[in-house]
Structure formats: structure tokens, C-alpha cells
Design a protein around this motif. Structure first.
Motif, PDB file in Angstrom:
ATOM      1  N   LEU A  31       0.825  -1.209   0.000  1.00 31.24           N
ATOM      2  CA  LEU A  31       0.000   0.000   0.000  1.00 31.24           C
ATOM      3  C   LEU A  31       0.856   1.255   0.000  1.00 31.24           C
ATOM      4  CD1 LEU A  31      -2.886   1.125   0.183  1.00 31.24           C
ATOM      5  CD2 LEU A  31      -2.622   1.076   2.659  1.00 31.24           C
ATOM      6  N   PHE A  32       1.945   1.252   0.761  1.00 31.72           N
ATOM      7  CA  PHE A  32       2.850   2.400   0.784  1.00 31.72           C
ATOM      8  C   PHE A  32       3.496   2.624  -0.580  1.00 31.72           C
ATOM      9  CE2 PHE A  32       7.155   4.090   1.510  1.00 31.72           C
ATOM     10  CZ  PHE A  32       6.814   5.306   2.057  1.00 31.72           C
ATOM     11  N   ILE A  33       3.953   1.555  -1.216  1.00 34.91           N
ATOM     12  CA  ILE A  33       4.582   1.671  -2.535  1.00 34.91           C
ATOM     13  C   ILE A  33       3.573   2.179  -3.559  1.00 34.91           C
ATOM     14  CG2 ILE A  33       5.581   0.315  -4.418  1.00 34.91           C
ATOM     15  CD1 ILE A  33       6.953  -1.372  -2.220  1.00 34.91           C
ATOM     16  N   ALA A  34       2.334   1.688  -3.487  1.00 37.14           N
ATOM     17  CA  ALA A  34       1.308   2.144  -4.422  1.00 37.14           C
ATOM     18  C   ALA A  34       0.988   3.626  -4.224  1.00 37.14           C
ATOM     19  CB  ALA A  34       0.047   1.307  -4.253  1.00 37.14           C
ATOM     20  N   LEU A  35       0.928   4.080  -2.992  1.00 42.03           N
ATOM     21  CA  LEU A  35       0.650   5.497  -2.742  1.00 42.03           C
ATOM     22  C   LEU A  35       1.790   6.388  -3.210  1.00 42.03           C
ATOM     23  CD1 LEU A  35      -1.065   5.398   0.760  1.00 42.03           C
ATOM     24  CD2 LEU A  35      -2.102   5.945  -1.436  1.00 42.03           C
ATOM     25  N   ILE A  36       3.025   5.958  -3.006  1.00 40.82           N
ATOM     26  CA  ILE A  36       4.165   6.731  -3.490  1.00 40.82           C
ATOM     27  C   ILE A  36       4.163   6.782  -5.011  1.00 40.82           C
ATOM     28  CG2 ILE A  36       6.692   6.769  -3.612  1.00 40.82           C
ATOM     29  CD1 ILE A  36       5.549   7.728  -0.953  1.00 40.82           C
ATOM     30  N   ALA A  37       3.851   5.664  -5.657  1.00 36.04           N
ATOM     31  CA  ALA A  37       3.801   5.641  -7.123  1.00 36.04           C
ATOM     32  C   ALA A  37       2.706   6.565  -7.642  1.00 36.04           C
ATOM     33  CB  ALA A  37       3.575   4.211  -7.611  1.00 36.04           C
ATOM     34  N   LEU A  38       1.554   6.589  -6.981  1.00 32.98           N
ATOM     35  CA  LEU A  38       0.487   7.490  -7.404  1.00 32.98           C
ATOM     36  C   LEU A  38       0.841   8.953  -7.153  1.00 32.98           C
ATOM     37  CD1 LEU A  38      -2.689   5.579  -6.200  1.00 32.98           C
ATOM     38  CD2 LEU A  38      -1.971   6.004  -8.551  1.00 32.98           C
TER      39      LEU A  38
END
Length: 63
Positions: A31-38
């Protein structure tokens, strides 16, 4: 005298295994990686107001 399981683990210092901790940690990392990517992905066609150069006063003579 019967010793409870919790007290027995404290006396013999057994490891307490938390089931599901690995899954929860993996889910939070994903979830953290996805939020940073977004956050770092922006639309190409959209231009920000802050991307334009600042207007310089004519007194500077830098034209």
C-alpha cells in the motif's frame, strides 16, 4: 498449582508467534509503494501554474 500458558511462556521465555503479522506487513508495504507511485505519477497534459517562468521587470534589462 497449575501455571497458565501466558505465565509459562514468560518463565521459559518462549517466543510468542503472531500469526498474520507477515501478511499485514506485506500489505502495508504494498500500500505504501502504491501510494508513493500514485503521488509521483502525474498526467502529462496537465500544466501547473508554477511551471511558467516568472515575469521579470523591464528595469533589469535581461531580455
Amino acid at each position: 498449582m497449575k501455571i497458565s500458558g501466558y505465565l509459562r511462556r514468560m518463565i521459559w521465555s518462549d517466543k510468542v508467534v503472531v500469526r498474520g503479522a507477515r501478511t499485514l506487513r506485506s500489505l502495508l508495504c504494498a500500500l505504501f509503494i502504491a501510494l508513493i507511485a500514485l503521488f509521483f505519477t502525474s498526467p502529462v497534459g496537465q500544466v501547473s501554474v508554477h511551471d511558467k517562468p516568472l515575469p521579470l521587470p523591464p528595469e533589469l534589462g535581461l531580455e
